[in-house]
Design a protein around this motif. Structure first.
Motif, PDB file in Angstrom:
ATOM      1  N   TYR A 120      43.462  46.978  40.469  1.00  0.00           N
ATOM      2  CA  TYR A 120      42.040  46.945  40.118  1.00  0.00           C
ATOM      3  C   TYR A 120      41.114  46.700  41.318  1.00  0.00           C
ATOM      4  N   ASN A 121      41.713  46.702  42.512  1.00  0.00           N
ATOM      5  CA  ASN A 121      40.918  46.566  43.753  1.00  0.00           C
ATOM      6  C   ASN A 121      39.976  45.368  43.776  1.00  0.00           C
ATOM      7  N   MET A 122      40.356  44.290  43.153  1.00  0.00           N
ATOM      8  CA  MET A 122      39.470  43.109  43.194  1.00  0.00           C
ATOM      9  C   MET A 122      39.667  42.395  44.525  1.00  0.00           C
ATOM     10  N   ASN A 123      38.614  41.679  44.973  1.00  0.00           N
ATOM     11  CA  ASN A 123      38.849  40.812  46.119  1.00  0.00           C
ATOM     12  C   ASN A 123      39.576  39.566  45.605  1.00  0.00           C
ATOM     13  N   ILE A 124      40.079  38.754  46.508  1.00  0.00           N
ATOM     14  CA  ILE A 124      40.997  37.693  46.091  1.00  0.00           C
ATOM     15  C   ILE A 124      40.318  36.681  45.167  1.00  0.00           C
ATOM     16  N   LYS A 125      39.064  36.408  45.417  1.00  0.00           N
ATOM     17  CA  LYS A 125      38.357  35.424  44.585  1.00  0.00           C
ATOM     18  C   LYS A 125      38.186  35.954  43.154  1.00  0.00           C
ATOM     19  N   GLU A 126      37.814  37.221  43.044  1.00  0.00           N
ATOM     20  CA  GLU A 126      37.689  37.818  41.702  1.00  0.00           C
ATOM     21  C   GLU A 126      39.046  37.838  41.006  1.00  0.00           C
ATOM     22  N   ALA A 127      40.069  38.206  41.781  1.00  0.00           N
ATOM     23  CA  ALA A 127      41.417  38.337  41.207  1.00  0.00           C
ATOM     24  C   ALA A 127      41.914  37.004  40.646  1.00  0.00           C
ATOM     25  N   VAL A 128      41.496  35.934  41.292  1.00  0.00           N
ATOM     26  CA  VAL A 128      41.931  34.595  40.895  1.00  0.00           C
ATOM     27  C   VAL A 128      41.087  34.070  39.726  1.00  0.00           C
ATOM     28  N   ASP A 129      39.793  34.354  39.769  1.00  0.00           N
ATOM     29  CA  ASP A 129      38.883  33.753  38.785  1.00  0.00           C
ATOM     30  C   ASP A 129      38.814  34.491  37.448  1.00  0.00           C
ATOM     31  N   THR A 130      39.083  35.781  37.478  1.00  0.00           N
ATOM     32  CA  THR A 130      38.884  36.563  36.257  1.00  0.00           C
ATOM     33  C   THR A 130      39.798  36.077  35.124  1.00  0.00           C
ATOM     34  N   GLY A 131      39.455  36.424  33.891  1.00  0.00           N
ATOM     35  CA  GLY A 131      40.176  35.918  32.721  1.00  0.00           C
ATOM     36  C   GLY A 131      41.642  36.328  32.686  1.00  0.00           C
ATOM     37  N   ARG A 132      42.454  35.535  31.981  1.00  0.00           N
ATOM     38  CA  ARG A 132      43.893  35.825  31.915  1.00  0.00           C
ATOM     39  C   ARG A 132      44.398  35.791  30.474  1.00  0.00           C
ATOM     40  N   PHE A 133      45.511  36.477  30.259  1.00  0.00           N
ATOM     41  CA  PHE A 133      46.184  36.477  28.955  1.00  0.00           C
ATOM     42  C   PHE A 133      47.676  36.565  29.205  1.00  0.00           C
ATOM     43  N   TYR A 134      48.497  36.281  28.211  1.00  0.00           N
ATOM     44  CA  TYR A 134      49.946  36.432  28.383  1.00  0.00           C
ATOM     45  C   TYR A 134      50.670  36.491  27.050  1.00  0.00           C
ATOM     46  N   HIS A 135      51.892  37.005  27.133  1.00  0.00           N
ATOM     47  CA  HIS A 135      52.827  36.997  26.005  1.00  0.00           C
ATOM     48  C   HIS A 135      54.125  36.427  26.551  1.00  0.00           C
ATOM     49  N   GLN A 136      54.787  35.541  25.839  1.00  0.00           N
ATOM     50  CA  GLN A 136      56.049  35.001  26.365  1.00  0.00           C
ATOM     51  C   GLN A 136      57.205  35.187  25.366  1.00  0.00           C
ATOM     52  N   TRP A 137      57.170  36.273  24.646  1.00  0.00           N
ATOM     53  CA  TRP A 137      58.204  36.615  23.655  1.00  0.00           C
ATOM     54  C   TRP A 137      58.064  35.727  22.421  1.00  0.00           C
ATOM     55  N   LEU A 138      58.351  34.449  22.568  1.00  0.00           N
ATOM     56  CA  LEU A 138      58.152  33.517  21.461  1.00  0.00           C
ATOM     57  C   LEU A 138      57.273  32.367  21.931  1.00  0.00           C
ATOM     58  N   PRO A 139      56.295  31.921  21.174  1.00  0.00           N
ATOM     59  CA  PRO A 139      55.867  32.498  19.906  1.00  0.00           C
ATOM     60  C   PRO A 139      55.356  33.934  20.084  1.00  0.00           C
TER      61      PRO A 139
END
Ligand code: DON
Length: 568
Positions: free
Chosen positions: A489-508
């Motif tokens: 996504y060509n973000m600079n490092i600060k954007e890459a770190v600050d932007t929102g996050r999500f995840y899936h870890q199988w269970l739950p």
């Protein structure tokens, strides 16, 4: 000059754009997003970043600065920084050689498979997290001494001294620390024989000085006697006394025999970049390699950042990687893990063959794959680069916030509750909701499986990115997201770190996302595809560094914590 600067910086609020001080080529910068030319330390506390920088400016290399930062974090970041815990440090020297020191804790020799189960076979709540029995044999001191002996340039005494001074003179707690110390007050009082330094009669306020004289003495014994200053002599006596008081298992033999080990890093290639990360007993490197390997053939860039299609794809890749983790991953000194098979591109393509672009799979039906080659919410990460081009990514932890909250009486440091990272009972989730299997069952002297993912990325053979994060089971997916944010996504490092996050870890079986990370329409569409969606508080807290082609060093200290980058 430097002392004056540190004094000055103590009273200057950390700003987004950074604070400049010093003169000419020794200009020093501090902030969450700074650019420097010579070296940089990004860590979870202003004091530890400043100490790391001090060592770099004295001519120390990245390993000297990392060791100084690690000991400083044991003082100014007691939530996770430690000498009573463990971690993983990834090193890339200026000639491109890579190495890992694994200073993960070990199960005491008296530990046993079902030690946290009652007579009814059920897990006794709190035993693996809140008691003396929850502590693994600490690895940090052995790890720091060993890695410094192999790579350090300055004298060890010079490197540890700033942490000793910090413990003795005290440091002003941040707003967040005042809150977590106050939140934990009852635990500290109830679990300890004497009231520890972390408790104040009144409530902590931002800026109050936290002094730790017992810890200063322990660090002095380490300074003067090296490994023996911790694993034998007075510190060992105090640990053993504490074990007797709380019916813990760590013995003299455990302390004598603990050894950190150098291990070969894991590498994988992704869209022309080389990702280097840590091996087992952390599952982090394998997970990142697997997720990248599964999404490699898709053009997530064209699909758009956090679009329905890309979130669905990533969640499905994560689901499968975490299902493999649960079945296969464990301490490689005890169990055979098909690491190469799990990371093999062909295996990953096959593993992802049942991916349906329109429908969520069910974790209950996904299970683990069959790779070839079956051979016989508190942690802290810091990133360092020096003027010579050496780089360090290290993640260290007590596991839970303040570990077990048990302070070794007289020695001033907190014991970890890392034993909870074993599968206490196969199929029963640990505090991060992770399910483990036989491969991660408790055994005497075994290391518990970790998710810590200190990582380094190379571009065209050159140092490009250094990153890592706390966050338990969410660490690998956080590091993965920082990588794709920059690469795809060509973000600079600060954007890459600050932007929102999500995840899936199988269970739950659900996608967790930070508030405001995904728009409501995206969430709705993902639900229609069959995903359960759940928003949650901030995920992880990244400390990263990017090295630009022109040699500029850019710090990305996550907005989610007290993180600070210091560079010159
Ligand atoms: O080694 C691990 O994976 C965990 N003990 C890390 C714990 C952690 O990151 C907690 N932080 N939020």
């Amino acid at each position: 000059m430097i002392r004056y600067l540190i004094l000055l910086l103590n009273v200057v609020a950390i700003t987004g754009c950074g604070v400049k001080s010093g003169s000419s080529d020794q200009d020093t910068f501090e902030g969450r997003n700074i650019t420097a030319l010579h070296g940089m330390v990004v860590s979870a506390h202003p004091q530890s970043s400043r100490i790391g920088l001090l060592i770099l400016q004295k001519g120390g290399n990245a390993i000297d600065a990392a060791v100084a930062t690690e000991f400083a974090l044991a003082v100014c970041g007691p939530e996770a920084g430690n000498i009573g815990g463990g971690g993983f440090m990834l090193i890339r020297t200026s000639d491109g050689t890579t190495d890992v020191i694994d200073y993960r804790e070990k199960a005491p020799l008296l530990a046993s498979r079902d030690m946290y189960l009652g007579t009814d076979g059920n897990v006794i709540e709190g035993l693996s997290t809140d008691t003396h029995l929850s502590a693994g044999v600490p690895g940090t001191v052995d790890g720091m001494i060993k890695v410094h002996a192999k790579y350090g340039k300055l004298n060890f005494k010079e490197v540890i001294q700033p942490a000793i001074d910090l413990a003795r003179k005290g440091f002003p707690v941040t707003k967040g620390q005042a809150r977590s110390l106050n939140d934990n007050k009852e635990y500290f009082i109830n679990k300890n024989l004497k009231i520890p330094a972390f408790v104040k009669d009144s409530l902590w306020k931002e800026g109050d000085l936290l002094k730790q004289p017992d810890l200063a003495e322990t660090l002095e014994r380490i300074r003067d006697n090296g490994r023996d200053g911790f694993y034998s002599g007075k510190t060992a006596e105090l640990i053993l006394k504490e074990m007797i008081r709380g019916k813990g298992l760590i013995s003299e033999q455990d302390l004598n025999e603990y050894k950190s080990v150098f291990r070969k890093p894991l590498t994988t290639d992704y869209k022309g970049f080389r990702i280097i990360s840590v091996p087992l007993p952390s599952s982090g490197g394998i997970l990142v390699a697997q997720i990248l390997g599964m999404i490699d053939q898709y053009s997530i860039k064209e699909w758009g950042f956090h679009s329905v299609k890309s979130v669905h794809l990533i969640a499905e890749a994560e689901r499968r990687a975490f299902a493999d983790r649960a079945k296969y991953a464990g301490d490689p000194d005890f169990v055979n893990v098909p690491v190469a098979g799990l990371m093999n591109k062909k295996y990953l393509t096959g593993r992802f063959a049942d991916f349906d672009e329109n429908t969520a799979s069910l974790s209950s039906e996904v299970g683990a794959g069959s790779p070839e080659g079956y051979e016989s919410e508190e942690t802290t990460h810091y990133s360092v680069v020096d003027q010579f081009g050496n780089a360090v990514a290290a993640t260290t932890t007590l596991n839970n916030i303040f570990g077990s909250s048990i302070v070794v009486d007289g020695a001033g440091f907190l014991l970890n509750d890392q034993m909870d990272d074993f599968s206490v009972k196969p199929g029963v989730p640990n505090m991060y909701g992770l399910i483990g299997g036989e491969a991660n069952a408790i055994a005497p002297g075994k290391r518990m499986l970790s998710s810590m993912t200190p990582s380094i990325v190379e571009k065209e053979g050159k140092l490009f990115l250094i990153a890592g994060s706390p966050g338990g089971s969410t660490i690998p997916t956080t590091v993965f997201q920082v990588i794709i944010n920059v690469v795809d996504y060509n973000m600079n490092i600060k954007e890459a770190v600050d932007t929102g996050r999500f995840y899936h870890q199988w269970l739950p079986d659900r996608i967790y996302f930070e508030q405001n990370c995904l728009d409501s329409l995206t969430v709705k569409e993902l639900m229609l595809m069959g995903h359960e969606m759940r928003s949650r508080p901030p995920i992880g807290s990244v400390n990263a560094i990017q090295i630009k082609l022109n040699g500029e060093i850019v710090g990305g200290a996550d907005k989610r914590g007290d993180n600070v980058a210091c560079g010159y």
